[in-house]
Enzyme design. Structure first.
Site, PDB file in Angstrom:
ATOM      1  N   GLN A 178       0.810  -1.213   0.000  1.00 21.35           N
ATOM      2  CA  GLN A 178       0.000   0.000   0.000  1.00 21.35           C
ATOM      3  C   GLN A 178       0.852   1.275   0.000  1.00 21.35           C
ATOM      4  O   GLN A 178       0.313   2.379   0.090  1.00 21.35           O
ATOM      5  CB  GLN A 178      -0.924   0.017   1.223  1.00 21.35           C
ATOM      6  CG  GLN A 178      -2.020  -1.036   1.201  1.00 21.35           C
ATOM      7  CD  GLN A 178      -3.111  -0.741   0.188  1.00 21.35           C
ATOM      8  OE1 GLN A 178      -3.137   0.305  -0.457  1.00 21.35           O
ATOM      9  NE2 GLN A 178      -4.055  -1.657   0.033  1.00 21.35           N
ATOM     10  N   HIS A 198      -0.433  -4.315  -9.226  1.00 26.83           N
ATOM     11  CA  HIS A 198      -1.857  -4.013  -9.410  1.00 26.83           C
ATOM     12  C   HIS A 198      -2.347  -2.917  -8.471  1.00 26.83           C
ATOM     13  O   HIS A 198      -3.456  -2.393  -8.629  1.00 26.83           O
ATOM     14  CB  HIS A 198      -2.712  -5.278  -9.258  1.00 26.83           C
ATOM     15  CG  HIS A 198      -2.901  -5.735  -7.840  1.00 26.83           C
ATOM     16  ND1 HIS A 198      -4.017  -5.419  -7.115  1.00 26.83           N
ATOM     17  CD2 HIS A 198      -2.124  -6.493  -7.026  1.00 26.83           C
ATOM     18  CE1 HIS A 198      -3.928  -5.971  -5.909  1.00 26.83           C
ATOM     19  NE2 HIS A 198      -2.788  -6.616  -5.833  1.00 26.83           N
ATOM     20  N   CYS A 320      -9.580  -7.831   1.334  1.00 34.24           N
ATOM     21  CA  CYS A 320      -9.232  -9.158   1.849  1.00 34.24           C
ATOM     22  C   CYS A 320      -9.739  -9.403   3.276  1.00 34.24           C
ATOM     23  O   CYS A 320      -9.501 -10.460   3.845  1.00 34.24           O
ATOM     24  CB  CYS A 320      -7.722  -9.351   1.812  1.00 34.24           C
ATOM     25  SG  CYS A 320      -7.049  -9.282   0.147  1.00 34.24           S
TER      26      CYS A 320
END
Length: 378
Positions: A178, A198, A320
């Site tokens: 992140q 991604h 997630c």
């Protein structure tokens, strides 16, 4: 459509896709082959590895290509533990690590390893003093994420790395998934760094683990020759070339994107803080591309559902996270279960326009008042 979930996934940049297409056609040889086509493919991979290694101030041999951050995290945790059994059996992680850190640690607990989970301070960051207290000669790994995925807090990676260096048998890993392309962090004293393209407008299904100091790792995927002894499998040249382009764009444009996101973030903060039943969770020094809020007396899931019907897409927590799981960083910041159970994560990028935000705010206001009215009448 208004997309406000860039922390979960980003659209592929056209330059990245173009690089992938061209590499797919040009570099069709197996990079492990000794003939000309294989050598050309390997040169293309080596060039990307060299550029990434320069960014992290290490050697190109330290760059390991994987299927994503989850594999990279599993490799560093399981692989380092397996290769360092004689040095100790203790691992230290934070309370806000990604599931691909927590799950392999839970697996190791079942094998007899000791895993210490460090709590957060009331500022939402990992408690550095607790790490210092937990570190001992039996500790072989400390793994702390660079940026929290829910509220965007930036962890004190430099400070932690210097503490870990005092223990020669202990390695320091940070999951920077992140962080890359969003915030500048000094990784010079970090041993292992994880990230995936991604998250910065690259391709899905690909990841990187940087083993900066070439430390011992036991592979979790065994097989034939590859770009590294730590991970078998024929490297996909086009994936590596596309990663290189995404990494180049993300790091070279970081300052512009950071400042742009900061402007959009300030607009969101200013407008949303004006609602009596909205609580801003993200500290002011969080990465500007993430803004976490909680609704008071209003269902965040209802809000997200109705926004989704208007083709405005965002989430409650990380993609997630388990359903109905309380937000750990929000609870650490607020000490309120209500707020921690009723969060909304708004994540933006340089592609987010002020017009997008104004449309979002307009719909948010309509739904907010509708849900508040319903709650007051029940």
């Amino acid at each position: 459509m208004i997309y406000l979930d860039y922390a979960a996934n980003t659209p592929v940049d056209r330059e990245v896709l173009r690089a992938f297409d061209e590499a797919t056609i040009k570099y069709f040889g197996n990079p492990n082959s000794s003939h000309g086509a294989g050598v050309d493919a390997k040169k293309a991979i080596d060039l990307v590895s060299e550029n990434i290694s320069k960014y992290f101030n290490t050697s190109s041999e330290s760059v390991i290509y994987t299927s994503g951050s989850s594999e990279s995290n599993n490799l560093v945790i399981k692989g380092l533990v397996e290769a360092n059994k004689k040095n100790g059996n203790k691992i230290i992680i934070s309370a806000v690590e990604h599931s691909s850190i927590v799950a392999p640690c839970n697996y190791l607990v079942n094998l007899g390893y000791d895993v210490s989970v460090i709590p957060l301070t009331d500022k939402g960051v990992v408690d550095v003093e607790k790490i210092r207290e937990e570190l001992d000669d039996n500790t072989i790994l400390v793994s702390i994420c660079a940026v929290d995925g829910e509220v965007g807090t930036i962890e004190p990676i430099e400070e932690i790395a210097k503490i870990v260096k005092e223990y020669p048998n202990c390695s320091f890993h940070t999951d920077a998934t992140q962080a890359i392309g969003k915030v500048n962090i000094n990784y010079d004293d970090v041993d292992f760094i994880t990230f995936a393209p991604h998250k910065f407008f690259g391709l899905n299904g690909f990841g990187v683990l940087v083993n900066r100091n070439n430390k011992k790792l036991m592979p979790i995927i065994h097989g034939g020759k590859s770009t590294t002894i730590f991970r078998s499998g024929t490297p996909v040249t086009a994936n590596v070339v596309a990663l290189g382009k995404a990494f180049e764009l993300a790091t070279s444009n970081l300052e512009y994107r950071y400042n742009y996101n900061k402007k959009i973030n300030e607009l969101l903060r200013d407008k949303l803080s004006g609602y009596d039943h909205v609580h801003i969770n993200s500290p002011i020094n969080s990465i500007p591309s993430t803004l976490n809020i909680s609704l008071i007396g209003i269902s965040s899931k209802s809000m997200i559902k109705e926004l989704n019907e208007k083709e405005i897409y965002l989430t409650t927590t990380t993609a997630c996270s388990l359903d109905n799981m309380m937000s750990k960083p929000v609870y650490a910041l607020t000490k309120s279960e209500e707020l921690a159970n009723n969060t909304i994560r708004i994540s933006i990028s340089h592609l987010t326009t002020e017009d997008d935000i104004n449309k979002f705010l307009k719909e948010f206001d309509i739904i907010y008042n509708k849900l508040l009215n319903n709650a007051n009448n029940n």
